[in-house]
Design a protein around this motif. Structure first.
Motif, mmCIF file in Angstrom:
data_model
loop_
_atom_site.group_PDB
_atom_site.id
_atom_site.type_symbol
_atom_site.label_atom_id
_atom_site.label_comp_id
_atom_site.label_asym_id
_atom_site.label_seq_id
_atom_site.Cartn_x
_atom_site.Cartn_y
_atom_site.Cartn_z
ATOM 1 N N ALA A 21 0.839 -1.208 0.000
ATOM 2 C CA ALA A 21 0.000 0.000 0.000
ATOM 3 C C ALA A 21 0.870 1.253 0.000
ATOM 4 N N ARG A 22 1.947 1.245 0.786
ATOM 5 C CA ARG A 22 2.856 2.399 0.811
ATOM 6 C C ARG A 22 3.495 2.626 -0.562
ATOM 7 N N ARG A 23 3.931 1.549 -1.186
ATOM 8 C CA ARG A 23 4.608 1.677 -2.484
ATOM 9 C C ARG A 23 3.638 2.212 -3.545
ATOM 10 N N ILE A 24 2.416 1.728 -3.536
ATOM 11 C CA ILE A 24 1.416 2.211 -4.489
ATOM 12 C C ILE A 24 1.114 3.683 -4.231
ATOM 13 N N HIS A 25 0.964 4.053 -2.958
ATOM 14 C CA HIS A 25 0.727 5.457 -2.601
ATOM 15 C C HIS A 25 1.890 6.340 -3.047
ATOM 16 N N ASP A 26 3.113 5.888 -2.773
ATOM 17 C CA ASP A 26 4.292 6.687 -3.135
ATOM 18 C C ASP A 26 4.403 6.881 -4.646
ATOM 19 N N ALA A 27 3.839 5.928 -5.406
ATOM 20 C CA ALA A 27 3.860 6.055 -6.869
ATOM 21 C C ALA A 27 2.754 6.970 -7.382
ATOM 22 N N GLY A 28 1.891 7.448 -6.473
ATOM 23 C CA GLY A 28 0.879 8.423 -6.860
ATOM 24 C C GLY A 28 -0.498 7.864 -7.139
ATOM 25 N N PHE A 29 -0.777 6.649 -6.640
ATOM 26 C CA PHE A 29 -2.065 6.015 -6.893
ATOM 27 C C PHE A 29 -2.824 5.795 -5.580
ATOM 28 N N GLN A 30 -4.150 5.737 -5.667
ATOM 29 C CA GLN A 30 -4.937 5.235 -4.555
ATOM 30 C C GLN A 30 -4.805 3.720 -4.501
ATOM 31 N N VAL A 31 -5.277 3.120 -3.413
ATOM 32 C CA VAL A 31 -5.027 1.707 -3.151
ATOM 33 C C VAL A 31 -6.344 0.942 -3.001
ATOM 34 N N GLU A 32 -6.386 -0.247 -3.597
ATOM 35 C CA GLU A 32 -7.523 -1.136 -3.416
ATOM 36 C C GLU A 32 -7.055 -2.451 -2.802
ATOM 37 N N ILE A 33 -7.930 -3.063 -2.002
ATOM 38 C CA ILE A 33 -7.668 -4.390 -1.450
ATOM 39 C C ILE A 33 -8.889 -5.268 -1.696
ATOM 40 N N TRP A 34 -8.706 -6.564 -1.478
ATOM 41 C CA TRP A 34 -9.814 -7.506 -1.621
ATOM 42 C C TRP A 34 -10.361 -7.845 -0.233
ATOM 43 N N ASP A 35 -10.308 -9.114 0.124
ATOM 44 C CA ASP A 35 -10.889 -9.601 1.381
ATOM 45 C C ASP A 35 -10.162 -9.006 2.585
ATOM 46 N N TRP A 36 -10.796 -8.048 3.243
ATOM 47 C CA TRP A 36 -10.165 -7.336 4.352
ATOM 48 C C TRP A 36 -9.919 -8.230 5.554
ATOM 49 N N THR A 37 -10.595 -9.351 5.656
ATOM 50 C CA THR A 37 -10.417 -10.234 6.827
ATOM 51 C C THR A 37 -9.039 -10.888 6.828
ATOM 52 N N ARG A 38 -8.352 -10.887 5.701
ATOM 53 C CA ARG A 38 -7.027 -11.513 5.619
ATOM 54 C C ARG A 38 -5.903 -10.551 5.975
ATOM 55 N N HIS A 39 -6.242 -9.299 6.296
ATOM 56 C CA HIS A 39 -5.220 -8.279 6.474
ATOM 57 C C HIS A 39 -5.284 -7.641 7.856
ATOM 58 N N ASP A 40 -4.163 -7.054 8.248
ATOM 59 C CA ASP A 40 -4.074 -6.274 9.482
ATOM 60 C C ASP A 40 -4.554 -4.860 9.162
ATOM 61 N N LEU A 41 -5.808 -4.588 9.500
ATOM 62 C CA LEU A 41 -6.380 -3.286 9.152
ATOM 63 C C LEU A 41 -5.677 -2.144 9.874
ATOM 64 N N ALA A 42 -5.240 -2.391 11.099
ATOM 65 C CA ALA A 42 -4.542 -1.341 11.836
ATOM 66 C C ALA A 42 -3.241 -0.963 11.136
ATOM 67 N N ALA A 43 -2.523 -1.971 10.631
ATOM 68 C CA ALA A 43 -1.277 -1.695 9.911
ATOM 69 C C ALA A 43 -1.560 -0.937 8.616
ATOM 70 N N LEU A 44 -2.611 -1.312 7.913
ATOM 71 C CA LEU A 44 -2.973 -0.597 6.696
ATOM 72 C C LEU A 44 -3.390 0.837 7.006
ATOM 73 N N ALA A 45 -4.116 1.023 8.102
ATOM 74 C CA ALA A 45 -4.573 2.366 8.465
ATOM 75 C C ALA A 45 -3.415 3.276 8.833
ATOM 76 N N ARG A 46 -2.310 2.708 9.265
ATOM 77 C CA ARG A 46 -1.135 3.523 9.625
ATOM 78 C C ARG A 46 -0.359 3.993 8.405
ATOM 79 N N THR A 47 -0.635 3.426 7.247
ATOM 80 C CA THR A 47 0.054 3.877 6.035
ATOM 81 C C THR A 47 -0.557 5.200 5.567
ATOM 82 N N PRO A 48 0.129 5.925 4.705
ATOM 83 C CA PRO A 48 -0.435 7.173 4.174
ATOM 84 C C PRO A 48 -1.398 6.942 3.016
#
Length: 260
Positions: A21-48
């Motif tokens: 997510a950070r790398r996509i953001h740094d490249a100038g794009f918004q970010v999409e994810i699929w099944d949120w239950t497989r991810h650490d939402l808190a870690a994603l929320a800490r990204t820009p």
């Protein structure tokens, strides 16, 4: 002008999801994810990162009472996850998909009138949930020839018909041009029709064959981009494609194809 996003499930696969997510953001794009239950939402929320879309349910289907109840219940859970990430769109399919993209409850034969009525009822209730929460549910067209055999309401025509029939601001179409090219073709006219109806919530892209970034297959995405610009489309265009080689190169090819 439209906004560009990229799916973190399909690029920078060697990295953890929050770093993608950070790398996509740094490249100038918004970010999409699929099944949120497989991810650490808190870690994603800490990204820009600005999150533009995520899967809007965990289980369920549009076509039967038990599946609809499960879809609505897990959609409510997804709304809470979307709030944590500030995500404005939650994506849906005709039925739940397994890890290989196959329907959990495949449809054999024709989709019946009763299924259409059930889908309309379920999508109306989902639209109401979205409107109450200030987000939009998007119904994505898929292809049944290559990736998702047995999914009901897979074609762009069926998806658009359902969204138009519901006619609520809490439900829009996720117009996936990769799937539409495999299933129906005539992409620019399809975009024009959906845009004229005011029913596009998002557009997703990948090239055919292979589901890789623009410029690797048969779709003339620069022509699609010019058509979108001519229509005054101001929504999101998202890359939902595997990188053919290097992920940074894939993002640059995507950006180049949609720079008008």
């Amino acid at each position: 002008m439209y906004t560009l996003a990229a799916c973190a499930e399909m690029v920078f696969l060697e990295l953890p999801i929050d770093e993608r997510a950070r790398r996509i953001h740094d490249a100038g794009f918004q970010v999409e994810i699929w099944d949120w239950t497989r991810h650490d939402l808190a870690a994603l929320a800490r990204t820009p990162a600005d999150f533009s879309s995520m899967t809007g349910y965990i289980r369920g289907s549009l076509t039967d009472e038990e599946g609809a109840a499960e879809l609505l219940s897990t959609a409510e859970e997804s709304l809470k996850a979307a709030e944590q990430l500030g995500c404005p769109r939650l994506n849906l399919h005709g039925t739940g998909l397994d890890g290989q993209g196959l329907p959990v409850v495949p449809v054999t034969g024709e989709v019946t009138g009763e299924m259409w009525i059930a889908a309309h009822r379920t999508l109306t209730r989902l639209a109401e949930l979205g409107e109450s929460a200030g987000v939009v549910f998007t119904l994505e067209n898929l292809n049944t020839a290559v990736d998702h055999p047995g999914v009901p309401f897979a074609t762009a025509a069926d998806t658009l018909a359902l969204v138009q029939a519901v006619d609520r601001p809490g439900l829009r179409m996720n117009l996936d041009l990769y799937h539409a090219q495999i299933g129906e073709g005539n992409l620019i006219e399809l975009v024009r029709r959906a845009h004229a109806l005011g029913l596009i919530g998002e557009i997703q892209v990948a090239d055919v064959p292979g589901r890789r970034e623009p410029g690797t297959g048969e779709i003339n995405y620069p022509a699609v981009a010019r058509a979108l610009a001519g229509l005054g489309y101001e929504g999101t265009v998202a890359l939902e494609a595997w990188a053919s080689s290097d992920s940074e190169l894939a993002l640059e090819r995507f950006r180049s194809a949609f720079t008008v």
